[in-house]
Design a protein around this motif. Structure first.
Motif, PDB file in Angstrom:
ATOM      1  N   LEU A 129       0.684  -1.053  -0.106  1.00  0.00           N
ATOM      2  CA  LEU A 129      -0.052   0.015  -0.068  1.00  0.00           C
ATOM      3  C   LEU A 129       0.926   1.120  -0.020  1.00  0.00           C
ATOM      4  O   LEU A 129       1.658   1.226   0.802  1.00  0.00           O
ATOM      5  N   GLU A 162       0.597   5.427   0.121  1.00  0.00           N
ATOM      6  CA  GLU A 162      -0.318   6.479   0.182  1.00  0.00           C
ATOM      7  C   GLU A 162       0.402   7.599  -0.289  1.00  0.00           C
ATOM      8  O   GLU A 162       1.690   7.888   0.137  1.00  0.00           O
ATOM      9  N   CYS A 176      -3.952   6.237  -2.808  1.00  0.00           N
ATOM     10  CA  CYS A 176      -3.320   4.831  -2.097  1.00  0.00           C
ATOM     11  C   CYS A 176      -3.560   3.866  -3.261  1.00  0.00           C
ATOM     12  O   CYS A 176      -4.454   3.496  -3.568  1.00  0.00           O
ATOM     13  N   TRP A 215      -9.964   4.458   4.545  1.00  0.00           N
ATOM     14  CA  TRP A 215      -8.858   5.469   5.008  1.00  0.00           C
ATOM     15  C   TRP A 215      -9.083   5.596   6.489  1.00  0.00           C
ATOM     16  O   TRP A 215     -10.218   5.602   7.030  1.00  0.00           O
ATOM     17  N   TYR A 273      -3.829   6.694   6.227  1.00  0.00           N
ATOM     18  CA  TYR A 273      -3.245   5.536   5.993  1.00  0.00           C
ATOM     19  C   TYR A 273      -4.717   4.908   5.086  1.00  0.00           C
ATOM     20  O   TYR A 273      -5.587   5.346   5.379  1.00  0.00           O
ATOM     21  N   CYS A 274      -4.427   3.846   4.265  1.00  0.00           N
ATOM     22  CA  CYS A 274      -5.467   2.972   3.643  1.00  0.00           C
ATOM     23  C   CYS A 274      -5.223   1.768   4.122  1.00  0.00           C
ATOM     24  O   CYS A 274      -3.964   1.369   4.193  1.00  0.00           O
TER      25      CYS A 274
END
Length: 114
Positions: free
Chosen positions: A4, A6, A22, A36, A94-95
């Protein structure tokens, strides 16, 4: 290996806008409900918004009407459009997957000055 990444954070004045991205690599993405999250200094990570594979969305009360989550399954990318930013939105964003979770990425810092 799933990764991942971002991006899109930065420093912005209150009332400003940012668009976070992301990119999810290493896995099939379209089936996964995605979210998210954010973590402010000294606080626990909290959910901000999520989107199902078909595009249905949910938002934390604190961001309703200001943030919009979207996804592009062809690009394995989830977005977070953030408008009318407030100092209390300052956090690392963050995702992650919800239907299937992954190791957390490095996040992207959003700082909103008053």
């Amino acid at each position: 290996q799933v990764q991942l990444v971002e991006s899109g954070g930065g420093l912005v004045q209150a009332g400003g806008s940012l668009r976070l991205s992301c990119v999810v690599s290493g896995t099939f993405f379209s089936f996964n409900r995605m979210g998210w999250y954010r973590q402010a200094p000294g606080k626990q990570r909290e959910p901000v918004a999520d989107i199902t594979s078909s595009g249905s969305t949910n938002y934390a009360d604190s961001v309703k009407g200001r943030f919009t989550i979207s996804r592009d399954n062809a690009k394995n990318t989830v977005y977070l459009q953030m408008n009318n930013l407030k100092p209390e939105d300052t956090a690392v964003y963050y995702c992650n997957g919800i239907t299937r979770g992954y190791d957390w990425g490095q996040g992207t810092q959003v700082t909103v000055s008053s």
